[in-house]
Design a protein around this motif. Sequence first.
Motif, PDB file in Angstrom:
ATOM      1  N   ALA A  75      30.809 -23.758  66.837  1.00 28.27           N
ATOM      2  CA  ALA A  75      31.646 -23.866  67.019  1.00 28.27           C
ATOM      3  C   ALA A  75      31.987 -22.580  67.329  1.00 28.27           C
ATOM      4  O   ALA A  75      33.192 -22.510  67.341  1.00 28.27           O
ATOM      5  N   GLY A  76      31.396 -22.220  67.839  1.00 26.35           N
ATOM      6  CA  GLY A  76      30.947 -20.988  68.891  1.00 26.35           C
ATOM      7  C   GLY A  76      30.958 -19.564  68.307  1.00 26.35           C
ATOM      8  O   GLY A  76      31.574 -18.786  68.662  1.00 26.35           O
ATOM      9  N   PHE A  77      30.212 -19.518  67.123  1.00 24.47           N
ATOM     10  CA  PHE A  77      29.802 -18.578  65.855  1.00 24.47           C
ATOM     11  C   PHE A  77      28.224 -17.622  66.616  1.00 24.47           C
ATOM     12  O   PHE A  77      27.765 -18.749  66.248  1.00 24.47           O
ATOM     13  N   ALA A  78      28.183 -16.314  67.607  1.00 27.32           N
ATOM     14  CA  ALA A  78      27.107 -15.805  68.196  1.00 27.32           C
ATOM     15  C   ALA A  78      25.666 -16.111  66.890  1.00 27.32           C
ATOM     16  O   ALA A  78      25.138 -16.328  67.590  1.00 27.32           O
ATOM     17  N   PHE A  79      26.613 -15.299  65.780  1.00 28.49           N
ATOM     18  CA  PHE A  79      25.608 -15.335  64.632  1.00 28.49           C
ATOM     19  C   PHE A  79      25.305 -15.810  64.166  1.00 28.49           C
ATOM     20  O   PHE A  79      24.217 -15.987  63.226  1.00 28.49           O
ATOM     21  N   MET A  80      25.401 -17.261  64.671  1.00 33.97           N
ATOM     22  CA  MET A  80      25.118 -18.549  63.255  1.00 33.97           C
ATOM     23  C   MET A  80      24.280 -19.328  65.060  1.00 33.97           C
ATOM     24  O   MET A  80      23.990 -20.764  64.987  1.00 33.97           O
ATOM     25  N   ASN A  84      20.012 -17.453  68.448  1.00 33.21           N
ATOM     26  CA  ASN A  84      19.901 -16.586  67.564  1.00 33.21           C
ATOM     27  C   ASN A  84      18.745 -16.431  66.914  1.00 33.21           C
ATOM     28  O   ASN A  84      19.279 -17.149  65.781  1.00 33.21           O
ATOM     29  N   PRO A  85      18.106 -15.180  66.507  1.00 35.46           N
ATOM     30  CA  PRO A  85      16.374 -15.220  66.184  1.00 35.46           C
ATOM     31  C   PRO A  85      17.361 -14.997  64.192  1.00 35.46           C
ATOM     32  O   PRO A  85      16.389 -15.769  63.424  1.00 35.46           O
ATOM     33  N   ASN A  86      18.163 -15.134  63.850  1.00 39.79           N
ATOM     34  CA  ASN A  86      18.607 -14.804  62.823  1.00 39.79           C
ATOM     35  C   ASN A  86      19.619 -15.506  61.881  1.00 39.79           C
ATOM     36  O   ASN A  86      20.348 -15.460  60.480  1.00 39.79           O
ATOM     37  N   ALA A  87      19.741 -16.558  62.867  1.00 34.37           N
ATOM     38  CA  ALA A  87      21.010 -17.982  62.870  1.00 34.37           C
ATOM     39  C   ALA A  87      20.244 -18.167  61.015  1.00 34.37           C
ATOM     40  O   ALA A  87      21.088 -18.296  60.239  1.00 34.37           O
ATOM     41  N   VAL A  88      19.117 -19.074  60.565  1.00 37.82           N
ATOM     42  CA  VAL A  88      18.941 -19.699  59.936  1.00 37.82           C
ATOM     43  C   VAL A  88      18.580 -18.240  58.623  1.00 37.82           C
ATOM     44  O   VAL A  88      19.758 -18.012  57.460  1.00 37.82           O
ATOM     45  N   SER A  89      18.436 -16.974  59.148  1.00 40.89           N
ATOM     46  CA  SER A  89      19.085 -16.191  58.018  1.00 40.89           C
ATOM     47  C   SER A  89      20.632 -15.863  57.270  1.00 40.89           C
ATOM     48  O   SER A  89      20.682 -15.732  56.240  1.00 40.89           O
TER      49      SER A  89
END
Length: 491
Positions: A75-80, A84-89
């Motif tokens: 949906a366009g959210f960079a942190f997810m 992004n290596p931190n997406a799962v966290s």
Amino acid sequence: MTAIAATGNATETPSFEYQKKGRWLTFWNPDNPEFWENGGAKTAKKNLYWSVFAENLGFSIWVIWGSIVTVMGLAGFAFMAKANPNAVSNALLLTSIPTLVGATLRVPYTFAVPRFGGRAFTAFSAAMLFIPTLGIMYFINQPTTPMWVFLLLASLAGFGGGNFSSSMSNISFFFPEGKKGAALGLNAAGGNLGVAQTQLIVPLLITLGTVIMAKDAAGYRFGITLAVAFWLPFILIATFGALRYMDSIADAKSDGKSYKLALTNRHTWVMSFLYIGTFGSFIGFSFAFPTLIKANFPDLAKIGWITTLGNLAFLGALVGSFSRPFGGWVSDKIGGGAKVTVYVFGAMSVAVAFIVLAVSLKSFPLYLISFLGLFVAAGVGNGSTYRMIPSIFNATAKKHASEHGLDLTEAAISAKRQAGAAIGVIGAIGAAGGFIVQQALRLSNVHLKTMVPAFWAYAVVFLVMAAVTWWFYLRTNFATDRAQSLAYASV
């Protein structure tokens, strides 16, 4: 007309007429057979049905982030985003925050019903669900929204988790002692099913949104908006229905003394620890399951129908919800919940070992089957641990009364009240276990770059919980006390 206490035993039965429209009940005596038959039963069932409906919605909104986070990157959210290596966290953080808030709210929500009345508080708690849903609908369409805003919205979804305690507390006042178990079991199962229905409906509606719009960021944002907006009319119905049709019992008062006694009883805390293992696992893995499937089996995204069904994540909560009543039933058949609970924790440990094996083999069928086994065991454990609580308090109260020369009938009444108070505490701590489960996965992924160590830790903890169950509740002395208290438990 003389008021009758909710738990009283009136020698006279005042006239009582069932009314479809809600009201304050100035007298309520469900344990009187004549009162129960002359409108009491119909009134209790009316309140139960609306309570189940409202609580089911509470669970639905409580768990909604578990499905939303799986498509926020698209949906366009960079942190997810996938890159992004931190997406799962980040996803696990967003799904764990509602768990913690919901668990915390369970304590004050328990006391709210006696203070404000079941009708008013059910309507209020249902209306509070508008806040997280409308918030998601607005901010999900702002692509520059930072992570902290979504964390705040996720915490507001925790309102739905608190609804369980107020709902259970309210319904417990409406039914006689001999019918409370079935009523509360139906109430709990109806709530738990909200998890499964959300994890089925939300992915379907998100997919529909991308079909209507386009399979791009804007399309996914529209899909999420559609999936959240779906619940709004049901929240409105629950709020209006509770205000118009539910009742409040004037004499439904909380027993502060019983809560104090329950908090000083070591078995309250032992059972809280065990309930972390059963309900904490059920709710924690339910919230995290969509994210875990996506993280471990990203190639499933290439299979259209399976992603439309949320990678089948809804099956976990579904089998866990339906297996809960079985846990109570089989516990009755074999003479108590402790034996069942020991087997449950053993089965959960084995299921976790197969989950790790499935990850190493990259086998989604084995992964899904193993997780479903874990959910079934956790559901059975939810039923068996709840079945243990009244037996434990009956056995310990009988022993205390015998040693101090106290009246057994009064001790039996006190034991029932303490058990009811303990259930509120145990339920809150067990729900908080869902936060622990998800945070262990997140921290393992952040610091060790894999969730496997967290799963092995679960396997060990489940075995420890099996040992604790045996130590406290299956050794000869306690088993004997419990067996001798069975007749006393029915007082």
